[in-house]
Write a protein that holds these residues in place. Sequence first.
Motif, PDB file in Angstrom:
ATOM      1  N   CYS A  54       0.895  -0.100  46.720  1.00 12.59           N
ATOM      2  CA  CYS A  54       0.945  -0.676  48.068  1.00 12.59           C
ATOM      3  C   CYS A  54       2.341  -1.230  48.361  1.00 12.59           C
ATOM      4  N   TYR A  55       2.902  -1.936  47.399  1.00 14.56           N
ATOM      5  CA  TYR A  55       4.248  -2.493  47.569  1.00 14.56           C
ATOM      6  C   TYR A  55       5.274  -1.392  47.809  1.00 14.56           C
ATOM      7  N   GLU A  56       5.209  -0.318  47.003  1.00 10.13           N
ATOM      8  CA  GLU A  56       6.220   0.742  47.117  1.00 10.13           C
ATOM      9  C   GLU A  56       6.097   1.500  48.444  1.00 10.13           C
ATOM     10  N   TYR A  57       4.874   1.739  48.928  1.00  7.16           N
ATOM     11  CA  TYR A  57       4.702   2.413  50.218  1.00  7.16           C
ATOM     12  C   TYR A  57       5.114   1.486  51.359  1.00  7.16           C
ATOM     13  N   TRP A  58       4.853   0.203  51.218  1.00  6.57           N
ATOM     14  CA  TRP A  58       5.293  -0.784  52.222  1.00  6.57           C
ATOM     15  C   TRP A  58       6.808  -0.811  52.290  1.00  6.57           C
TER      16      TRP A  58
END
Length: 331
Positions: A157-161
């Motif tokens: 989630c962090y990397e796609y955000w």
Amino acid sequence: MKTILVTGGAGFIGTNLIKRLLEDNNKVICIDNNYTGRFENIKQFLNNPNFKFIKHDITKPIKIEKEIDEIYNLACPASPPHYQKSPIFTLNTSIFGIINILELAKKHNAKVLHASTSEVYGNPLEHPQKESYWGNVNPIGPRACYDEGKRVAETYCYEYWKSFGLDIRIVRIFNTYGPYVDPNDGRVVSNFIIQALKNEPLTVYGDGKQTRSFQYIDDLVEGMLKYMEVDKNKLENKLKDKFNWDTVPVLNMGNPEEFTILELAYKVLELIPESESDIVFKPLPKDDPVRRRPDITMAKEVLGWEPKVKLEEGLKKTIEYFRELFIRKGV
């Protein structure tokens, strides 16, 4: 009218969430492979023209042609008996599942609320647990398939955000209970209620002095809806200004009132006075957390949210649900 995808929608949280989303006049697409989700939970929605059920395993790519506005990702076995039954499947659901969800969100430019868990904190050395706490997790123990799977999902989630600017929110859910819990779920509130209704001994692991905080499902659903409704820029700016939080939004949702497991057992027996159950003690499972309580300061400040349902009130509603369920099934 929004079109909202709920994965794991036939499960406990999913059913309660879908019920509220339909009441609020949304179109809902429910995805579940019925591994732990119960189809009987969602039968009540099948005649609603705004509801659609798709049987699908989210470890496989998801194809939805209709435009989607929001995605609630709730799909993953969540109780120890369920997630330990097939640990690799549990890991795959968290990891490949979130990849497929995020790719779908990228395609539709959809907002995502990912259901993480207090288990990312492991057996915490910080109490109560703040979102900034990195946790104390055993990566090679019997709970690791769930704990570490959820931690990796948060990383995705962090990397796609960060990489794609997706509108993603993570909720770390603490112990939650209420109607539509699977009777065989294996978690403490449903275990105690069912054992008491069946006049079976209430099983307490360890000495019962370990603590938990218990959140009624209506409070969680309300918090998730508030979290999803707030504008992305407002949410991120508020978190940054008030808490110096400059990463993907993460909020704890749970009830900060703390009870020992023994206190819970006695409270359930008090609310089922006809029960002939007593209490038995068994060894504490490996890596079972000793203390668990959320710090919900961020959710209170950013969303104006905090739980309202007291433990006794929530237990009464849950006991009534199981009484009616047993009557319907002739138990």
